[in-house]
Design a protein around this motif. Sequence first.
Motif, mmCIF file in Angstrom:
data_model
loop_
_atom_site.group_PDB
_atom_site.id
_atom_site.type_symbol
_atom_site.label_atom_id
_atom_site.label_comp_id
_atom_site.label_asym_id
_atom_site.label_seq_id
_atom_site.Cartn_x
_atom_site.Cartn_y
_atom_site.Cartn_z
ATOM 1 N N ALA A 1 40.016 -19.957 10.123
ATOM 2 C CA ALA A 1 39.004 -19.091 10.679
ATOM 3 C C ALA A 1 39.819 -18.419 11.902
ATOM 4 N N GLY A 2 39.303 -17.207 12.215
ATOM 5 C CA GLY A 2 39.730 -16.552 13.108
ATOM 6 C C GLY A 2 38.790 -15.356 13.582
ATOM 7 N N PHE A 3 38.794 -15.073 14.849
ATOM 8 C CA PHE A 3 37.980 -13.988 15.363
ATOM 9 C C PHE A 3 38.288 -13.735 16.657
ATOM 10 N N ASP A 4 38.016 -12.665 17.374
ATOM 11 C CA ASP A 4 37.889 -12.209 18.663
ATOM 12 C C ASP A 4 36.618 -12.943 19.330
ATOM 13 N N THR A 5 36.893 -13.816 20.382
ATOM 14 C CA THR A 5 35.858 -14.386 21.037
ATOM 15 C C THR A 5 35.018 -13.708 22.379
ATOM 16 N N GLY A 6 35.684 -12.688 22.403
ATOM 17 C CA GLY A 6 35.339 -11.837 23.710
ATOM 18 C C GLY A 6 36.308 -11.416 24.738
ATOM 19 N N PRO A 7 36.068 -11.259 25.824
ATOM 20 C CA PRO A 7 36.945 -10.742 26.823
ATOM 21 C C PRO A 7 37.790 -11.986 27.338
#
Length: 360
Positions: free
Chosen positions: A174-180
């Motif tokens: 899995a992988g994604f942008d977590t935020g800032p």
Amino acid sequence: MSGTSADGVDACLVEFPRGRPCVLGHVNQPYSEDLRAAVLQAMAHADLIDAAALDVRLADAYGDAVQALLTETEQATTGVRAIGCHGQTVLHRPAGPYPTSIQLGDPHRLALRTGIDVVADFRRADMAAGGQGAPLAPAFHAATFSHRHQARAVVNIGGIANVTLLPAGEGPIAGFDTGPGNALMDAWIQRHHGLACDHGGRWAAEGHCDSVLLGLLLDDPYFARTPPKSTGREYFHLGWIEARDPALAERSLADVQATLAELTARSIADAVAEHGPGTERLFVCGGGAFNETLLSRLQLALPACRIETTATLGVPPDEVEAVAFAWLAQRRLRGLANNRPEVTGATRPLCLGALVRAPR
């Protein structure tokens, strides 16, 4: 690679014996003050004429970095098969009726200046297939950093932070942008102290996390959104903080910086805890790997997980992203898929990247 921190260019010379990366050299070339200002202005919606000029200026900056790298490594141009060039993201809007992601840095000019073929434009094919076009590094992380008997996570903390969750064995990643990542901390210290970043997190260490402010920021729906998801500076910027906290001007400046560090750490930790339970080791790369205050907060937020940098795995944290796009480029040249649909949400595996031939 030049990322959302917009602080300069990292260039790596990479070989792939048996498909695995071997870094032969690395240079970092900071942006000049006026070029960085132009990049940040473009992220805040520059007009087309300014964007077109920046497209040329960035290509020249990338060319300078390539030449510096070749000089340092004493490598002939003819020995390099291709340049994998991500370009500078100035707009990333993967949702809505017209999903788009724009990276500047003209690959044709770069190929002409260097005499080397260029692989660029990595994101849009994935988006055309219904994906987010980001993050792309998890495919490289899975190929390079997975472990048969250990659940791991790789977190890149640039302007935006993204996580790759690598289960033990052959399970789905899995992988994604977590935020800032660093973007809000950088912007806050730039506004109040005129500095490009909070070196080592020293200013954040002087303050205390404001629990009220942190709660207001974490209430943003992005953090609870189910992946696939990706984001950018057009979402997380100082105006975003001001809109979520009408009392921001009354708070201690150092406490705000400390809270922004905690926001980055907490949003990463929450993502790992929810989507990668059982993660034993977390490896950090990107500029955030040099922020001691941030890493200590991340360790406190994930007490059962060992926090290290990717240097432990043989790739220094400031080289990982550049090496990743070298890997993506060599996959493109071999005609192999280099996206991970389970990460981006694309409908199928794709061979991402457009090949620009250098004039012969």
